[in-house]
Scaffold this motif. Structure first.
Motif, PDB file in Angstrom:
ATOM      1  N   THR A  52      -3.512   2.178  42.129  1.00 22.50           N
ATOM      2  CA  THR A  52      -2.296   2.681  41.751  1.00 22.50           C
ATOM      3  C   THR A  52      -1.124   2.703  42.257  1.00 22.50           C
ATOM      4  O   THR A  52      -1.207   2.834  43.567  1.00 22.50           O
ATOM      5  N   GLU A  53       0.222   2.361  41.797  1.00 24.93           N
ATOM      6  CA  GLU A  53       1.315   2.410  42.433  1.00 24.93           C
ATOM      7  C   GLU A  53       2.356   3.195  41.759  1.00 24.93           C
ATOM      8  O   GLU A  53       2.051   3.194  40.504  1.00 24.93           O
ATOM      9  N   ILE A  58       0.387   5.438  36.321  1.00 25.24           N
ATOM     10  CA  ILE A  58      -0.895   5.700  36.192  1.00 25.24           C
ATOM     11  C   ILE A  58      -1.522   4.877  35.261  1.00 25.24           C
ATOM     12  O   ILE A  58      -0.906   4.467  34.197  1.00 25.24           O
ATOM     13  N   GLN A  59      -2.802   4.323  35.356  1.00 24.71           N
ATOM     14  CA  GLN A  59      -3.459   3.521  34.759  1.00 24.71           C
ATOM     15  C   GLN A  59      -4.647   4.038  33.883  1.00 24.71           C
ATOM     16  O   GLN A  59      -5.195   5.128  34.328  1.00 24.71           O
ATOM     17  N   VAL A  60      -5.218   3.215  33.067  1.00 25.25           N
ATOM     18  CA  VAL A  60      -6.570   3.551  32.382  1.00 25.25           C
ATOM     19  C   VAL A  60      -7.389   4.140  33.392  1.00 25.25           C
ATOM     20  O   VAL A  60      -8.101   5.074  33.075  1.00 25.25           O
ATOM     21  N   SER A  61      -7.816   3.202  34.228  1.00 24.71           N
ATOM     22  CA  SER A  61      -8.920   3.562  35.120  1.00 24.71           C
ATOM     23  C   SER A  61      -8.724   4.965  35.912  1.00 24.71           C
ATOM     24  O   SER A  61      -9.557   5.548  36.494  1.00 24.71           O
ATOM     25  N   ARG A  81      10.103  14.091  41.633  1.00 30.38           N
ATOM     26  CA  ARG A  81      11.293  13.427  41.746  1.00 30.38           C
ATOM     27  C   ARG A  81      10.937  12.333  40.321  1.00 30.38           C
ATOM     28  O   ARG A  81      11.949  11.405  40.114  1.00 30.38           O
ATOM     29  N   LYS A  82      10.141  12.324  39.586  1.00 24.49           N
ATOM     30  CA  LYS A  82       9.777  11.658  38.414  1.00 24.49           C
ATOM     31  C   LYS A  82       9.723  10.168  38.951  1.00 24.49           C
ATOM     32  O   LYS A  82       9.798   9.338  37.775  1.00 24.49           O
ATOM     33  N   ARG A  83       8.990   9.820  40.210  1.00 26.14           N
ATOM     34  CA  ARG A  83       9.028   8.524  40.351  1.00 26.14           C
ATOM     35  C   ARG A  83       7.876   7.557  40.046  1.00 26.14           C
ATOM     36  O   ARG A  83       7.829   6.784  39.748  1.00 26.14           O
ATOM     37  N   LEU A  84       6.691   8.548  39.643  1.00 22.84           N
ATOM     38  CA  LEU A  84       5.271   7.786  39.039  1.00 22.84           C
ATOM     39  C   LEU A  84       5.433   7.867  37.573  1.00 22.84           C
ATOM     40  O   LEU A  84       5.669   8.312  36.814  1.00 22.84           O
ATOM     41  N   ARG A  85       5.201   6.512  37.160  1.00 26.46           N
ATOM     42  CA  ARG A  85       5.402   6.036  35.747  1.00 26.46           C
ATOM     43  C   ARG A  85       3.919   6.119  34.994  1.00 26.46           C
ATOM     44  O   ARG A  85       2.621   6.260  35.890  1.00 26.46           O
ATOM     45  N   VAL A  86       3.778   5.918  33.788  1.00 33.51           N
ATOM     46  CA  VAL A  86       2.541   5.895  33.087  1.00 33.51           C
ATOM     47  C   VAL A  86       2.378   4.661  32.431  1.00 33.51           C
ATOM     48  O   VAL A  86       3.359   4.449  31.556  1.00 33.51           O
ATOM     49  N   THR A  87       1.714   3.770  32.435  1.00 30.10           N
ATOM     50  CA  THR A  87       1.477   2.481  31.838  1.00 30.10           C
ATOM     51  C   THR A  87       1.224   2.639  30.147  1.00 30.10           C
ATOM     52  O   THR A  87       0.750   3.628  29.916  1.00 30.10           O
TER      53      THR A  87
END
Length: 130
Positions: A52-53, A58-61, A81-87
């Protein structure tokens, strides 16, 4: 209590404090940087386990363990800071399994998770930095 294996008969553990780089969970004698939570479990969320990056996010796994651990609602933290996305695949995975989800910056995510865990089998991925 130092339990790290999920127990679907147990309540989801409470987050007692969260700040930049630190998450404290009731009943666990350690501090987490990023944490996976679901019924009966709190453990370090090590992004290296799944590659994850921040992007693509955020990935299914990352969420499969929460669902397998009995979470019926999942809170996904995108960081302070809302930098992590969700696929999109992750959201589709949750929807296909009928798992409600909340995506929010960390402060809101912690609040929502703690509220939901009182009455539901809740899970969360909490990212405590950016």
């Amino acid at each position: 209590m130092n339990k790290t294996d999920g127990d679907v008969t147990a309540r989801s553990p409470e987050i007692t404090a969260a700040s930049w780089g630190r998450v404290h969970v009731a009943g666990f004698d350690r501090e987490f940087k990023d944490v996976k939570l679901y019924p009966g479990c709190a453990r370090e969320w090590d992004w290296r386990e799944t590659g994850t990056e921040h992007v693509p996010g955020i990935q299914v796994s990352d969420v499969a363990e929460l669902v397998d651990g009995g979470a019926q609602v999942v809170v996904l933290s995108t960081g302070y800071r809302k930098r992590l996305r969700v696929t999109p695949e992750t959201l589709a995975y949750l929807e296909e399994r009928g798992v409600r989800h909340v995506v929010a910056h960390t402060e809101t995510a912690v609040h929502e998770y703690n509220r939901l865990r009182r009455s539901e089998m809740a899970g969360a991925l909490i990212h405590s930095t950016c």
